[in-house]
Design a protein around this motif. Structure first.
Motif, PDB file in Angstrom:
ATOM      1  N   LEU A  16       0.196   1.223   2.397  1.00 35.83           N
ATOM      2  CA  LEU A  16      -0.601   1.941   3.603  1.00 35.83           C
ATOM      3  C   LEU A  16       0.196   2.419   4.694  1.00 35.83           C
ATOM      4  O   LEU A  16       0.158   3.744   4.974  1.00 35.83           O
ATOM      5  CB  LEU A  16      -1.841   1.172   3.902  1.00 35.83           C
ATOM      6  CG  LEU A  16      -2.818   1.727   5.066  1.00 35.83           C
ATOM      7  CD1 LEU A  16      -3.271   3.025   4.944  1.00 35.83           C
ATOM      8  CD2 LEU A  16      -3.727   0.656   5.742  1.00 35.83           C
ATOM      9  N   LEU A  54      -6.181  -4.737   0.018  1.00 35.64           N
ATOM     10  CA  LEU A  54      -5.376  -3.305   0.209  1.00 35.64           C
ATOM     11  C   LEU A  54      -3.855  -3.881   0.186  1.00 35.64           C
ATOM     12  O   LEU A  54      -3.356  -4.784   0.811  1.00 35.64           O
ATOM     13  CB  LEU A  54      -5.718  -2.935   1.618  1.00 35.64           C
ATOM     14  CG  LEU A  54      -4.844  -2.149   2.492  1.00 35.64           C
ATOM     15  CD1 LEU A  54      -4.857  -0.602   1.784  1.00 35.64           C
ATOM     16  CD2 LEU A  54      -5.177  -1.895   3.958  1.00 35.64           C
ATOM     17  N   LEU A  89      -3.881   4.655  -3.300  1.00 35.64           N
ATOM     18  CA  LEU A  89      -3.762   5.353  -1.695  1.00 35.64           C
ATOM     19  C   LEU A  89      -3.128   6.651  -2.086  1.00 35.64           C
ATOM     20  O   LEU A  89      -3.575   7.665  -1.297  1.00 35.64           O
ATOM     21  CB  LEU A  89      -2.824   4.710  -0.822  1.00 35.64           C
ATOM     22  CG  LEU A  89      -3.212   3.211  -0.537  1.00 35.64           C
ATOM     23  CD1 LEU A  89      -2.052   2.451   0.021  1.00 35.64           C
ATOM     24  CD2 LEU A  89      -4.443   3.606   0.544  1.00 35.64           C
ATOM     25  N   ASN A 140     -10.885  -0.866   6.982  1.00 33.36           N
ATOM     26  CA  ASN A 140     -11.084  -2.301   6.137  1.00 33.36           C
ATOM     27  C   ASN A 140     -11.582  -3.172   7.248  1.00 33.36           C
ATOM     28  O   ASN A 140     -10.673  -3.680   8.058  1.00 33.36           O
ATOM     29  CB  ASN A 140      -9.728  -2.569   5.772  1.00 33.36           C
ATOM     30  CG  ASN A 140      -9.627  -3.946   4.590  1.00 33.36           C
ATOM     31  OD1 ASN A 140     -10.918  -4.502   4.455  1.00 33.36           O
ATOM     32  ND2 ASN A 140      -8.612  -4.272   4.345  1.00 33.36           N
ATOM     33  N   LEU A 194      -1.856  10.282   5.240  1.00 31.93           N
ATOM     34  CA  LEU A 194      -2.989   9.854   5.541  1.00 31.93           C
ATOM     35  C   LEU A 194      -3.149  10.013   6.882  1.00 31.93           C
ATOM     36  O   LEU A 194      -2.161   9.966   7.770  1.00 31.93           O
ATOM     37  CB  LEU A 194      -3.353   8.338   5.258  1.00 31.93           C
ATOM     38  CG  LEU A 194      -3.407   8.165   3.546  1.00 31.93           C
ATOM     39  CD1 LEU A 194      -3.751   6.513   3.328  1.00 31.93           C
ATOM     40  CD2 LEU A 194      -4.619   8.898   2.901  1.00 31.93           C
ATOM     41  N   ALA A 223      -5.817   5.026   9.829  1.00 34.67           N
ATOM     42  CA  ALA A 223      -6.600   3.780   9.504  1.00 34.67           C
ATOM     43  C   ALA A 223      -7.137   2.871  10.566  1.00 34.67           C
ATOM     44  O   ALA A 223      -6.744   3.088  11.841  1.00 34.67           O
ATOM     45  CB  ALA A 223      -5.630   3.041   8.701  1.00 34.67           C
ATOM     46  N   ARG A 225       2.284   5.573   3.755  1.00 33.00           N
ATOM     47  CA  ARG A 225       1.692   6.680   3.798  1.00 33.00           C
ATOM     48  C   ARG A 225       1.150   7.254   5.314  1.00 33.00           C
ATOM     49  O   ARG A 225       0.681   8.545   5.504  1.00 33.00           O
ATOM     50  CB  ARG A 225       0.483   6.582   3.030  1.00 33.00           C
ATOM     51  CG  ARG A 225       1.040   6.851   1.380  1.00 33.00           C
ATOM     52  CD  ARG A 225       0.067   5.840   0.537  1.00 33.00           C
ATOM     53  NE  ARG A 225       0.740   5.590  -0.887  1.00 33.00           N
ATOM     54  CZ  ARG A 225       2.000   5.085  -1.132  1.00 33.00           C
ATOM     55  NH1 ARG A 225       2.439   4.383  -0.264  1.00 33.00           N
ATOM     56  NH2 ARG A 225       2.549   5.195  -2.279  1.00 33.00           N
ATOM     57  N   LEU A 277      -8.906   5.522   6.384  1.00 33.28           N
ATOM     58  CA  LEU A 277      -9.102   4.221   5.770  1.00 33.28           C
ATOM     59  C   LEU A 277      -9.711   3.108   6.746  1.00 33.28           C
ATOM     60  O   LEU A 277      -9.339   2.932   7.819  1.00 33.28           O
ATOM     61  CB  LEU A 277      -8.088   3.651   5.005  1.00 33.28           C
ATOM     62  CG  LEU A 277      -8.204   2.360   4.351  1.00 33.28           C
ATOM     63  CD1 LEU A 277      -9.346   2.259   3.208  1.00 33.28           C
ATOM     64  CD2 LEU A 277      -6.823   1.762   3.941  1.00 33.28           C
ATOM     65  N   GLU A 301      -1.086  -3.413   1.852  1.00 35.60           N
ATOM     66  CA  GLU A 301      -0.912  -3.050   3.237  1.00 35.60           C
ATOM     67  C   GLU A 301       0.635  -2.134   3.536  1.00 35.60           C
ATOM     68  O   GLU A 301       0.671  -1.190   4.273  1.00 35.60           O
ATOM     69  CB  GLU A 301      -0.666  -4.222   4.227  1.00 35.60           C
ATOM     70  CG  GLU A 301      -0.905  -3.958   5.668  1.00 35.60           C
ATOM     71  CD  GLU A 301      -0.818  -5.168   6.429  1.00 35.60           C
ATOM     72  OE1 GLU A 301       0.283  -5.791   6.778  1.00 35.60           O
ATOM     73  OE2 GLU A 301      -1.990  -5.735   6.591  1.00 35.60           O
TER      74      GLU A 301
END
Length: 339
Positions: A253, A248, A230, A241, A262, A265, A256, A239, A250
């Motif tokens: 994520l 992933l 990531l 999914n 990021l 998502a 971030r 992202l 999680e």
């Protein structure tokens, strides 16, 4: 008189047309409550049965497999993924396991594309704003600014049937296609998509604006998008999914997204099913994440086709032939399955 029809336990409600067809072909016991069954409930329901028709909500681990009634010879999964079944234990116990592949390709690709549009264009946020603020003042030149898709780079992780279908849709929106896969796709697939193959996932992640996960879950792909990977993604990247939550990391994520590393998502699957991490829900309320209720394959057409595939697998197996969608374990095979 004892029925000669195969006896099956169906753990969740299926489309009415499929249940009706099963009832004519098999001696069918359906979980009318349509709630996930416990292991004990599954074992009790399988007494005297030949086939377990399972779904992703059934946890069929080695302990449960070891306690299955001897009459059970086939686990016919209603679904493509079989993360819920210990295939090694099933094989060792002499069980045959089948799934329903291929029928979900178009619907899953549609969903991934829809989320790819919704995320940078802030579609969910725009809808929620109108519902929340009934006195909306109207259009403004600087209101609800999102980002254009055309010209952006899409990185697909796993260029199988679904990944290729996503690439085809994305190319129509003007996205540049990049992909990482265990094997490079032939020119007949790459050239129409103008797709660039990467044999180094880390290198690809650093170059693309949107990452979409479409690889099967295996021992090698668990957390294929780890915290370290990531961190390889471009600042401000997105992202998607709609595949498997275990692909992933999680929690990484979430960190971030919370930090702004990021941009956003879109997730249709979640690591701590059936619940959702409260931090993810908070991010969704802050319009940093789009969350959908595991509905990538949720079309009537797909569910009916899945049911038909289950029926074909059962009938073929019970007629003494190898079913078309038989699954084998990932690792070395302990011994031959019966049937």
């Amino acid at each position: 008189m004892t029925s000669s029809k195969p006896k099956i336990l169906v753990t969740r409600r299926l489309p009415a047309s499929i249940e009706a067809r099963m009832a004519t072909l098999f001696e069918t016991d359906v979980n009318d409550a349509d709630l996930a069954l416990s292991g004990e409930d599954i074992l009790a329901g399988l007494e005297g049965k030949d086939v377990l028709v399972s779904t992703i909500t059934d946890h069929i681990d080695a302990a449960l497999i070891g306690r299955l009634p001897p009459s059970v010879r086939l686990i016919a999964q209603f679904g493509n993924g079989v993360d819920n079944i210990d295939l090694d234990a099933a094989w060792a116990a002499g069980l045959t396991v089948t799934n329903t592949p291929s029928v979900l390709t178009e619907d899953t690709a549609d969903m991934a594309t829809a989320l790819m549009l919704a995320l940078p264009r802030r579609l969910v946020e725009g809808t929620q704003m109108l519902l929340r603020d009934r006195a909306w003042a109207g259009w403004s030149p600087t209101s609800m600014l999102g980002h254009r898709l055309r010209g952006k780079a899409l990185g697909i992780v796993g260029m199988g049937r679904i990944g290729t279908a996503v690439a085809s849709r994305a190319r129509a929106f003007g996205l540049n296609i990049h992909y990482y896969s265990r094997n490079r796709r032939p020119p007949a697939i790459e050239q129409p998509l103008e797709a660039r193959y990467w044999d180094d996932l880390d290198a690809m992640l650093a170059e693309v604006d949107i990452v979409s996960l479409h690889t099967p879950l295996t021992r090698d792909t668990h957390h294929i998008l780890s915290a370290a990977r990531l961190d390889r993604m471009k600042p401000g990247a997105y992202l998607i999914n709609v595949s498997r939550p275990e692909l992933l990391e999680e929690s990484a994520l979430i960190e971030r997204l919370e930090s702004g590393q990021l941009a956003g998502a879109a997730l249709d699957v979640f690591e701590n099913r059936p619940g959702i991490n409260p931090r993810l829900l908070a991010l969704a309320e802050a319009n940093r994440v789009v969350l959908t209720a595991h509905m990538a394959s949720a079309t009537l057409e797909a569910r009916v086709e899945m049911g038909e595939a289950v029926i074909v697998n059962i009938r073929t197996f019970m007629d003494g032939h190898q079913p078309p969608h038989r699954l084998l374990p990932d690792g070395p095979l302990p011994r031959a399955a019966k049937g």
